[in-house]
Design a protein around this motif. Structure first.
Motif, PDB file in Angstrom:
ATOM      1  N   UNK A 420      38.287  34.302  49.481  1.00 49.34           N
ATOM      2  CA  UNK A 420      38.571  34.497  50.907  1.00 49.34           C
ATOM      3  C   UNK A 420      38.440  35.966  51.292  1.00 49.34           C
ATOM      4  N   UNK A 421      38.977  36.874  50.455  1.00 51.51           N
ATOM      5  CA  UNK A 421      38.875  38.301  50.760  1.00 51.51           C
ATOM      6  C   UNK A 421      37.421  38.768  50.715  1.00 51.51           C
ATOM      7  N   UNK A 422      36.658  38.208  49.776  1.00 56.97           N
ATOM      8  CA  UNK A 422      35.261  38.622  49.641  1.00 56.97           C
ATOM      9  C   UNK A 422      34.420  38.152  50.825  1.00 56.97           C
ATOM     10  N   UNK A 423      34.732  36.948  51.325  1.00 55.54           N
ATOM     11  CA  UNK A 423      33.960  36.413  52.467  1.00 55.54           C
ATOM     12  C   UNK A 423      34.373  37.046  53.786  1.00 55.54           C
ATOM     13  N   UNK A 424      35.672  37.341  53.934  1.00 56.49           N
ATOM     14  CA  UNK A 424      36.163  37.868  55.206  1.00 56.49           C
ATOM     15  C   UNK A 424      37.208  38.950  54.930  1.00 56.49           C
ATOM     16  N   UNK A 425      36.763  40.150  54.580  1.00 54.77           N
ATOM     17  CA  UNK A 425      37.709  41.204  54.200  1.00 54.77           C
ATOM     18  C   UNK A 425      38.573  41.703  55.356  1.00 54.77           C
ATOM     19  N   UNK A 457      36.973  38.608  40.431  1.00 58.49           N
ATOM     20  CA  UNK A 457      36.907  39.851  41.190  1.00 58.49           C
ATOM     21  C   UNK A 457      35.541  40.514  41.073  1.00 58.49           C
ATOM     22  N   UNK A 458      34.878  40.354  39.920  1.00 61.46           N
ATOM     23  CA  UNK A 458      33.540  40.939  39.758  1.00 61.46           C
ATOM     24  C   UNK A 458      32.531  40.313  40.717  1.00 61.46           C
ATOM     25  N   UNK A 459      32.831  39.100  41.197  1.00 63.75           N
ATOM     26  CA  UNK A 459      31.895  38.452  42.122  1.00 63.75           C
ATOM     27  C   UNK A 459      31.853  39.149  43.479  1.00 63.75           C
ATOM     28  N   UNK A 460      32.722  40.124  43.678  1.00 67.23           N
ATOM     29  CA  UNK A 460      32.711  40.877  44.931  1.00 67.23           C
ATOM     30  C   UNK A 460      31.352  41.511  45.185  1.00 67.23           C
ATOM     31  N   UNK A 462      28.579  40.415  44.886  1.00 64.51           N
ATOM     32  CA  UNK A 462      27.616  39.481  45.478  1.00 64.51           C
ATOM     33  C   UNK A 462      27.760  39.406  47.000  1.00 64.51           C
ATOM     34  N   UNK A 463      28.738  40.105  47.546  1.00 67.21           N
ATOM     35  CA  UNK A 463      29.000  40.060  48.988  1.00 67.21           C
ATOM     36  C   UNK A 463      28.716  41.441  49.575  1.00 67.21           C
ATOM     37  N   UNK A 464      27.472  41.709  49.960  1.00 67.15           N
ATOM     38  CA  UNK A 464      27.105  43.065  50.389  1.00 67.15           C
ATOM     39  C   UNK A 464      27.894  43.570  51.589  1.00 67.15           C
ATOM     40  N   UNK A 465      28.249  42.684  52.516  1.00 70.43           N
ATOM     41  CA  UNK A 465      29.020  43.137  53.670  1.00 70.43           C
ATOM     42  C   UNK A 465      30.409  43.618  53.255  1.00 70.43           C
ATOM     43  N   UNK A 466      31.009  42.922  52.291  1.00 70.31           N
ATOM     44  CA  UNK A 466      32.329  43.323  51.808  1.00 70.31           C
ATOM     45  C   UNK A 466      32.245  44.627  51.027  1.00 70.31           C
ATOM     46  N   UNK A 467      31.205  44.768  50.216  1.00 71.82           N
ATOM     47  CA  UNK A 467      31.014  46.013  49.472  1.00 71.82           C
ATOM     48  C   UNK A 467      30.827  47.176  50.445  1.00 71.82           C
ATOM     49  N   UNK A 468      30.094  46.918  51.521  1.00 70.92           N
ATOM     50  CA  UNK A 468      29.901  47.967  52.534  1.00 70.92           C
ATOM     51  C   UNK A 468      31.234  48.343  53.188  1.00 70.92           C
ATOM     52  N   UNK A 469      32.074  47.340  53.438  1.00 75.59           N
ATOM     53  CA  UNK A 469      33.385  47.625  54.022  1.00 75.59           C
ATOM     54  C   UNK A 469      34.242  48.433  53.043  1.00 75.59           C
ATOM     55  N   UNK A 516      32.064  52.511  44.003  1.00 74.91           N
ATOM     56  CA  UNK A 516      30.811  52.616  43.249  1.00 74.91           C
ATOM     57  C   UNK A 516      30.883  51.848  41.944  1.00 74.91           C
ATOM     58  N   UNK A 517      32.086  51.799  41.328  1.00 72.63           N
ATOM     59  CA  UNK A 517      32.250  51.002  40.118  1.00 72.63           C
ATOM     60  C   UNK A 517      32.092  49.524  40.405  1.00 72.63           C
ATOM     61  N   UNK A 518      32.634  49.066  41.548  1.00 75.18           N
ATOM     62  CA  UNK A 518      32.492  47.661  41.922  1.00 75.18           C
ATOM     63  C   UNK A 518      31.020  47.301  42.115  1.00 75.18           C
ATOM     64  N   UNK A 519      30.269  48.178  42.749  1.00 79.62           N
ATOM     65  CA  UNK A 519      28.833  47.927  42.921  1.00 79.62           C
ATOM     66  C   UNK A 519      28.156  47.787  41.556  1.00 79.62           C
TER      67      UNK A 519
END
Length: 613
Positions: A420-425, A457-460, A462-469, A516-519
């Motif tokens: 849920x957090x990854x789809x809609x942060x 959590x590593x699947x984050x 895969x959600x570029x919009x969330x990574x950008x946020x 950057x580590x998450x990316x």
């Protein structure tokens, strides 16, 4: 380019000067020759007006009759005291015939105050040049900084699994050793003198018992090129007191034990862990943990670096947590489900300070809506959080603790929440919760449960919009611009009387490393490990990663120093540093570190198509 300029250009911090600036410095570099044994600089009452670069030969730095360092061609001395406007603190003596370049302050100060010189100055401060200011605390070089291969005192005693404990004990006595290793082919087992007392004598086993029946296998090992401090931390983390040393081919070179690695103050963490492990109740855990502040002070005064002290604090926290969970298991009706206790925040990164909050979480196998495990584990969490608080590890004031239902979920519940957090942060506190959860590191319990959560959590990434946020959030906390007289100059232009070393110094670096580590696919890890992964992945350039690592080292050392000084004064640690108490060298170095971090932030913003400020 003349000879002096060419020589200086080959050595830091002069290697990044342009031709014009290099020529100006070289023109002031006055050659000086000294015969072997001559005193070049004494422990002057005033700060030196010059620094010296060694052109040829070697120079000894001497304090109290002890040679603390030996410098060679291209190395510089005298500059830290010159910039800090403090007495030199050591005697510089020619170890052999030497030729030096003497450079005046007016020429050198602009070189060292450039952003490009940050790494040079930060490393000098972090590795002990500034410790000459506290020369009464210095000791001869200790085992902590040496490679463990150099600490091995004798070849290992290697036995077959069928060897009897009688024969092993005889060989240990003959060699004056405290353990034997058991050859298992690809790995080794270990039997220590403690094992002989507890697993053989106390257990009533016979003298002909084979080592295979009492050994620990496979034994934890340490690579030969790791430092003594690294080995000490491995021992603390895993509760062992011996480590076989192996080379690159996994051949055993010998064994190091805690006595090889520790001066008296470094044994204190082991004693504290032992007292915690033997504690019968939460009050006894708290009493044992009460020794930690004095241990931290002793380690700091012995010159142990900030990252090592942080790992010691984390190790004591883990020991207290595990023992409190064991005690709660004994006293409460804990449900029989696999679960994991997770450290979050600075404890999850293994980077706590004496004043750090204890962030934590719980995860368990089973249905999230089943009230039985939730109710039983909630009671356990309340006990453990209270016990940690009594032990001096205060709970997070924002509620990031395992006794808060938001941070106690089944594995499936955590996976649903993370999704849920990854789809809609932006929903609820999704982005904040996600940022906190990615730093989870298991302290107790099921490794499988912890692995499930880490995978979710590593699947984050895969959600570029969330990574950008996450990137945008990482850019919101800006370091100060610098200092004006007694004030800290904020990026907004505001002036403050105190420097918040955590918010203004560490947080911008930690935030960038987390994003950057998450990316790069890294969740729970230290800040430096995240920066290394981001550099390897290409998320950060080598230059930017290096700048952040160097700034992190400098700010970490200053924060640890501040916390220790508060402890020494009998005060609770805080992060508010009075800039008037900083030396000029430290102020200059911090200013350049802040500017360098801000430049990385602007570069990241530009790369993401954001408007850099």
């Amino acid at each position: 380019m003349d000879d002096r300029a060419a020589f200086l250009h080959a050595h830091p911090p002069f290697d990044t000067l342009d031709a014009e600036a290099l020529a100006e410095v070289a023109a002031t570099a006055e050659p000086r020759a000294h015969r072997a044994g001559a005193t070049i600089l004494g422990q002057a009452a005033r700060a030196p007006a010059f620094a010296y670069v060694i052109r040829s030969g070697t120079v000894e730095l001497v304090v109290g009759g002890r040679v603390l360092d030996l410098l060679g061609e291209g190395e510089m001395f005298g500059y830290a005291a010159m910039l800090a406007d403090l007495p030199l603190g050591f005697t510089a003596r020619a170890a052999e015939d030497v030729v030096l370049y003497r450079i005046p302050e007016r020429a050198l100060r602009p070189v060292l105050e450039r952003p490009e010189a940050l790494r040079f100055v930060a490393r000098a401060l972090a590795q002990g040049v500034a410790l000459f200011e506290r020369r009464d605390r210095l000791a001869p070089p200790e085992a902590g900084g040496r490679a463990v291969r150099d600490l091995v005192r004798a070849p290992p005693i290697l036995c077959e699994p069928s060897t009897t404990v009688r024969e092993a004990a005889r060989r240990m006595v003959q060699a004056g050793a405290t353990c034997v290793l058991v050859d298992l082919g690809a790995t080794v087992g270990i039997v220590t003198d403690h094992d002989l007392r507890t697993r053989v004598v106390a257990a009533g086993a016979g003298a002909v018992t084979p080592l295979s029946a009492v050994m620990s296998a496979p034994a934890r090992t340490v690579a030969a090129d790791r430092s003594g401090d690294d080995a000490l931390l491995e021992m603390l983390d895993h509760g062992v007191r011996h480590l076989p040393v192996v080379d690159a081919h996994r051949r055993v070179l010998g064994v190091v034990d805690d006595i090889d690695l520790m001066a008296s103050e470094r044994r204190d963490p082991f004693h504290t862990r032992m007292r915690i492990a033997r504690a019968e109740d939460a009050a006894a855990v708290a009493a044992a943990a009460a020794a930690l502040p004095q241990t931290v002070i002793a380690l700091h005064d012995a010159g142990v670096n900030a990252p090592t002290i942080s790992r010691v604090i984390a190790s004591i926290h883990d020991s207290a947590t595990r023992r409190l969970i064991d005690i709660a298991h004994r006293d409460l009706d804990v449900p029989a489900v696999p679960f994991a206790w997770l450290a979050l925040g600075s404890y999850g990164r293994r980077e706590p300070y004496p004043g750090s909050d204890g962030d934590s979480a719980l995860a368990w196998e089973g249905a999230d809506d089943d009230p039985r495990p939730r109710r039983g584990l909630a009671a356990l969490a309340e006990r453990v959080v209270a016990g940690l608080s009594a032990s001096g590890i205060r709970p997070c004031p924002d509620g990031v603790i395992a006794s808060n239902p938001a941070f106690a979920r089944s594995v499936r519940g955590w996976e649903r929440a993370a999704g849920s957090w990854q789809r809609d942060p932006d929903r609820g506190r999704g982005l904040m919760l996600l940022s906190v959860a990615v730093e989870s590191a298991p302290v107790w319990g099921s490794e499988e449960v912890a692995a499930h959560l880490a995978a979710a959590l590593r699947r984050t990434r895969r959600h570029p919009d969330t990574v950008r946020r996450m990137a945008i959030a990482a850019l919101t906390r800006r370091p100060p611009t610098g200092f004006i007289r007694q004030f800290v100059l904020e990026e907004s232009g505001a002036r403050k009387g105190l420097l918040d070393i955590k918010r203004g110094g560490l947080a911008p670096i930690v935030d960038l490393a987390r994003w950057s580590g998450m990316v790069a696919g890294v969740t729970a890890a230290s800040t430096v490990a995240r920066l290394d992964a981001a550099e390897a992945d290409g998320t950060l350039s080598a230059h930017d990663a290096a700048v952040l690592r160097d700034a992190f080292a400098l700010v970490s050392a200053l924060r640890m120093e501040h916390h220790v000084e508060r402890l020494r004064a009998g005060l609770a640690p805080d992060d508010l540093v009075d800039p008037t108490r900083l030396t000029q060298l430290t102020r200059s170095s911090l200013r350049e570190a802040f500017r360098a971090v801000a430049a990385v932030q602007r570069g990241v913003a530009t790369g993401l198509g954001l408007s850099p400020r």
